[in-house]
Scaffold this motif. Structure first.
Motif, PDB file in Angstrom:
ATOM      1  N   VAL A  89      -0.806 -10.367  11.911  1.00 23.79           N
ATOM      2  CA  VAL A  89      -1.427 -10.469  13.326  1.00 23.79           C
ATOM      3  C   VAL A  89      -1.440 -12.022  13.922  1.00 23.79           C
ATOM      4  CG1 VAL A  89      -3.991 -10.387  14.169  1.00 23.79           C
ATOM      5  CG2 VAL A  89      -3.214  -8.708  12.769  1.00 23.79           C
ATOM      6  N   ARG A  90      -1.226 -13.102  12.941  1.00 21.13           N
ATOM      7  CA  ARG A  90      -1.094 -14.462  13.274  1.00 21.13           C
ATOM      8  C   ARG A  90       0.347 -14.796  14.173  1.00 21.13           C
ATOM      9  NH1 ARG A  90      -4.683 -18.152  11.809  1.00 21.13           N
ATOM     10  NH2 ARG A  90      -6.295 -17.487  10.022  1.00 21.13           N
ATOM     11  N   GLN A  91       1.401 -13.681  13.743  1.00 24.08           N
ATOM     12  CA  GLN A  91       2.760 -13.604  14.378  1.00 24.08           C
ATOM     13  C   GLN A  91       2.747 -12.866  15.521  1.00 24.08           C
ATOM     14  OE1 GLN A  91       5.367 -12.017  11.395  1.00 24.08           O
ATOM     15  NE2 GLN A  91       4.549 -13.761   9.706  1.00 24.08           N
ATOM     16  N   GLY A  92       1.509 -12.254  15.907  1.00 26.92           N
ATOM     17  CA  GLY A  92       1.594 -11.605  17.136  1.00 26.92           C
ATOM     18  C   GLY A  92       1.877 -10.219  16.843  1.00 26.92           C
ATOM     19  N   LEU A  93       1.930  -9.641  15.596  1.00 30.96           N
ATOM     20  CA  LEU A  93       2.581  -8.245  15.538  1.00 30.96           C
ATOM     21  C   LEU A  93       1.079  -7.410  15.275  1.00 30.96           C
ATOM     22  CD1 LEU A  93       5.279  -9.335  13.173  1.00 30.96           C
ATOM     23  CD2 LEU A  93       5.633  -8.696  15.642  1.00 30.96           C
ATOM     24  N   PRO A  94       1.552  -6.180  15.576  1.00 28.85           N
ATOM     25  CA  PRO A  94       0.304  -5.275  15.284  1.00 28.85           C
ATOM     26  C   PRO A  94       0.325  -4.898  13.871  1.00 28.85           C
ATOM     27  CG  PRO A  94       2.096  -3.965  16.242  1.00 28.85           C
ATOM     28  CD  PRO A  94       2.549  -5.405  16.396  1.00 28.85           C
ATOM     29  N   PRO A  95      -1.099  -4.786  13.317  1.00 27.14           N
ATOM     30  CA  PRO A  95      -1.048  -4.237  11.901  1.00 27.14           C
ATOM     31  C   PRO A  95      -0.376  -2.956  11.591  1.00 27.14           C
ATOM     32  CG  PRO A  95      -3.206  -4.597  13.056  1.00 27.14           C
ATOM     33  CD  PRO A  95      -2.259  -4.862  14.025  1.00 27.14           C
ATOM     34  N   LEU A  96       0.039  -3.174  10.302  1.00 27.05           N
ATOM     35  CA  LEU A  96       0.798  -1.752   9.834  1.00 27.05           C
ATOM     36  C   LEU A  96      -0.173  -0.757   9.084  1.00 27.05           C
ATOM     37  CD1 LEU A  96       4.295  -3.252   8.261  1.00 27.05           C
ATOM     38  CD2 LEU A  96       3.841  -2.306  10.526  1.00 27.05           C
ATOM     39  N   SER A  97       0.323   0.430   8.700  1.00 30.99           N
ATOM     40  CA  SER A  97      -0.564   1.367   8.089  1.00 30.99           C
ATOM     41  C   SER A  97      -1.167   0.554   6.920  1.00 30.99           C
ATOM     42  CB  SER A  97       0.179   2.655   7.731  1.00 30.99           C
ATOM     43  OG  SER A  97       1.139   2.144   6.582  1.00 30.99           O
ATOM     44  N   VAL A  98      -2.296   1.219   6.699  1.00 31.65           N
ATOM     45  CA  VAL A  98      -3.071   0.938   5.422  1.00 31.65           C
ATOM     46  C   VAL A  98      -2.352   0.669   4.261  1.00 31.65           C
ATOM     47  CG1 VAL A  98      -5.099   1.314   3.944  1.00 31.65           C
ATOM     48  CG2 VAL A  98      -5.568   1.528   6.663  1.00 31.65           C
ATOM     49  N   VAL A  99      -1.603   1.997   3.994  1.00 35.78           N
ATOM     50  CA  VAL A  99      -1.038   2.133   2.656  1.00 35.78           C
ATOM     51  C   VAL A  99       0.149   0.927   2.690  1.00 35.78           C
ATOM     52  CG1 VAL A  99       0.498   3.664   1.688  1.00 35.78           C
ATOM     53  CG2 VAL A  99      -1.399   4.556   2.429  1.00 35.78           C
ATOM     54  N   SER A 100       0.672   0.645   3.611  1.00 38.43           N
ATOM     55  CA  SER A 100       1.948  -0.572   3.849  1.00 38.43           C
ATOM     56  C   SER A 100       1.383  -1.795   3.066  1.00 38.43           C
ATOM     57  CB  SER A 100       2.657  -0.619   5.057  1.00 38.43           C
ATOM     58  OG  SER A 100       1.469  -1.423   5.907  1.00 38.43           O
ATOM     59  N   MET A 115      -2.021 -10.060   3.978  1.00 41.70           N
ATOM     60  CA  MET A 115      -0.633  -9.584   4.766  1.00 41.70           C
ATOM     61  C   MET A 115      -0.836  -9.056   6.139  1.00 41.70           C
ATOM     62  SD  MET A 115       0.624  -7.381   1.388  1.00 41.70           S
ATOM     63  CE  MET A 115       1.827  -6.613   2.219  1.00 41.70           C
ATOM     64  N   VAL A 116      -2.299  -8.461   6.145  1.00 40.67           N
ATOM     65  CA  VAL A 116      -2.466  -8.075   7.609  1.00 40.67           C
ATOM     66  C   VAL A 116      -2.808  -9.403   8.339  1.00 40.67           C
ATOM     67  CG1 VAL A 116      -4.206  -6.906   8.820  1.00 40.67           C
ATOM     68  CG2 VAL A 116      -3.580  -6.050   6.883  1.00 40.67           C
ATOM     69  N   GLU A 117      -3.642 -10.132   8.039  1.00 42.06           N
ATOM     70  CA  GLU A 117      -3.705 -11.511   8.841  1.00 42.06           C
ATOM     71  C   GLU A 117      -2.532 -12.179   9.261  1.00 42.06           C
ATOM     72  OE1 GLU A 117      -6.684 -15.387   8.502  1.00 42.06           O
ATOM     73  OE2 GLU A 117      -6.207 -14.388   6.806  1.00 42.06           O
ATOM     74  N   GLU A 118      -1.360 -12.332   8.352  1.00 42.58           N
ATOM     75  CA  GLU A 118      -0.291 -13.019   8.358  1.00 42.58           C
ATOM     76  C   GLU A 118       0.549 -12.252   9.656  1.00 42.58           C
ATOM     77  OE1 GLU A 118       2.895 -15.670   8.528  1.00 42.58           O
ATOM     78  OE2 GLU A 118       1.058 -15.797   7.645  1.00 42.58           O
TER      79      GLU A 118
END
Length: 112
Positions: free
Chosen positions: A30-41, A25-28
Motif C-alpha cells: 500500500v505504501r508503494q501505491g499498489l492495491p492490496p492482494l488477496s488475503v491468502v497471498s 506485506m500488505v502495508e509495504e
C-alpha cells in the motif's frame, strides 16, 4: 487466460509473528501505491495434516494451472490432457471469474 499463480502453502501455525508479517506485506504494498492482494497471498494456505493425508492416499494431487478447457476435461500448454467431469473453481473470498468469460458455458439468460 488471466494471470494465475500456484497456491503457496505454509508450514507451521499462523501465530502472532505470521500475522505481523502478513500485515507488514500488505502495508509495504500500500505504501508503494499498489492495491492490496488477496488475503491468502499474504497469509499462505495452511499445509495441514488433512492435506498431507489426502496427498498420501492420492485424493489430492496439485497440478499447475491448465491453459484450456476441452470437451472431455482440461489441457496444458505442453499438450498434456486430463479428463474431468467436474471443475470446482475455488476463487476465495469474492467472485473472480471474469478471466473465464471466454470458456465458461452460459445459460440462455447469459448467466454462468
Amino acid at each position: 487466460m488471466g494471470h494465475t499463480t500456484s497456491p503457496l502453502f505454509r508450514e507451521g501455525p499462523f501465530d502472532d509473528m505470521a500475522g505481523h508479517n502478513a500485515v507488514a506485506m500488505v502495508e509495504e504494498r500500500v505504501r508503494q501505491g499498489l492495491p492490496p492482494l488477496s488475503v491468502v497471498s499474504v497469509t499462505g494456505l495452511p499445509y495441514s495434516a488433512e492435506i498431507r493425508a489426502m496427498e498420501k492416499r492420492g485424493a489430492l494431487t496439485r497440478l499447475p494451472m491448465f491453459s484450456e478447457i476441452t470437451e472431455t476435461g482440461v489441457k496444458w500448454e505442453d499438450g498434456r490432457e486430463e479428463k474431468a467431469d467436474i471443475i470446482l473453481w475455488n476463487t476465495g473470498f469474492k467472485s473472480a471469474l471474469k478471466h473465464l468469460d471466454m470458456v465458461l458455458p452460459k445459460e440462455e439468460n447469459g448467466v454462468s
